[in-house]
Design an enzyme around this catalytic site. Structure first.
Site, PDB file in Angstrom:
ATOM      1  N   GLU A  27      46.726 -19.971  18.784  1.00  0.00           N
ATOM      2  CA  GLU A  27      46.342 -20.063  17.373  1.00  0.00           C
ATOM      3  C   GLU A  27      44.928 -19.509  17.219  1.00  0.00           C
ATOM      4  O   GLU A  27      44.025 -19.855  17.990  1.00  0.00           O
ATOM      5  CB  GLU A  27      46.392 -21.511  16.903  1.00  0.00           C
ATOM      6  CG  GLU A  27      46.077 -21.676  15.439  1.00  0.00           C
ATOM      7  CD  GLU A  27      46.155 -23.123  14.984  1.00  0.00           C
ATOM      8  OE1 GLU A  27      45.742 -23.382  13.830  1.00  0.00           O
ATOM      9  OE2 GLU A  27      46.605 -23.984  15.751  1.00  0.00           O
ATOM     10  N   ASP A  56      41.227  -8.136  17.967  1.00  0.00           N
ATOM     11  CA  ASP A  56      41.379  -8.810  16.689  1.00  0.00           C
ATOM     12  C   ASP A  56      40.773  -7.872  15.669  1.00  0.00           C
ATOM     13  O   ASP A  56      39.646  -7.395  15.847  1.00  0.00           O
ATOM     14  CB  ASP A  56      40.705 -10.180  16.645  1.00  0.00           C
ATOM     15  CG  ASP A  56      41.221 -11.004  15.472  1.00  0.00           C
ATOM     16  OD1 ASP A  56      42.446 -11.177  15.370  1.00  0.00           O
ATOM     17  OD2 ASP A  56      40.412 -11.449  14.646  1.00  0.00           O
TER      18      ASP A  56
END
Length: 180
Positions: A27, A56
């Site tokens: 997560e 990311d």
């Protein structure tokens, strides 16, 4: 993964995704691209015992205070519908009456070694948003983003041209300069 493979495999690296290794996706609980990249790289390194690189990245729209930012993929929902995510950006810009269409793509590459050493390499590409979306190439928000100095969206652009100038390419260039 396709873009990372295109950028790394010519250097002699074999790129294997966490999905290909059946690794659980952690997560994303950090508040920055760099934090989330390191979180994912740490999880992959711990699961494999090998050095791990994680990306990311996302779109940061100036008039929306940097949104969708680290939530770029989540704006697309499940299953991921990036056309809907692009519509949401456009709707929010219209709702606030924004005339500033500037945005940037941001990429953070987190690299973690088994000995605990960690590094982050960040890249950005600045540009403007267009509506409606243009082009079938690329992925995510590419069809609504025109990089500064260009006339085509990333969705219209030849992939080799995009790979040369993208936020991910900038981050990879920094990684290569530091490590190779």
């Amino acid at each position: 993964m396709a873009e990372l493979k295109d950028l790394f495999e010519p250097l002699g690296f074999t790129v294997v995704s966490a999905l290909e290794l059946n690794l659980a996706e952690p997560e994303e609980t950090e508040s920055t691209f760099a934090g989330n990249a390191l979180l994912k790289a740490r999880a992959a390194m711990l699961a494999t015992g090998s050095p791990a690189l994680s990306d990311d990245s996302g779109l940061a729209v100036t008039a929306l205070g940097g949104a969708p930012g680290i939530y770029s993929a989540r704006w697309a929902g499940e299953p991921r519908d990036f056309y809907r995510a692009m519509e949401k950006v456009e709707e929010e810009l219209k709702e606030i009456g924004a005339t500033d269409r500037s945005a940037k793509f941001v990429c953070a590459l987190g690299l973690v070694w088994p000995d605990g050493h960690e590094e982050v390499f960040e890249g950005e590409v600045h540009g403007q948003l267009v509506w409606p979306p243009r082009g079938e190439r690329g992925f995510g928000y590419d069809p609504v983003f025109i990089a500064d100095g260009e006339t085509l969206t990333f969705g219209e652009m030849d992939p080799a041209r995009k790979h040369y100038m993208s936020h991910r390419a900038v981050a990879v260039a920094k990684l290569k300069a530091a490590l190779l």
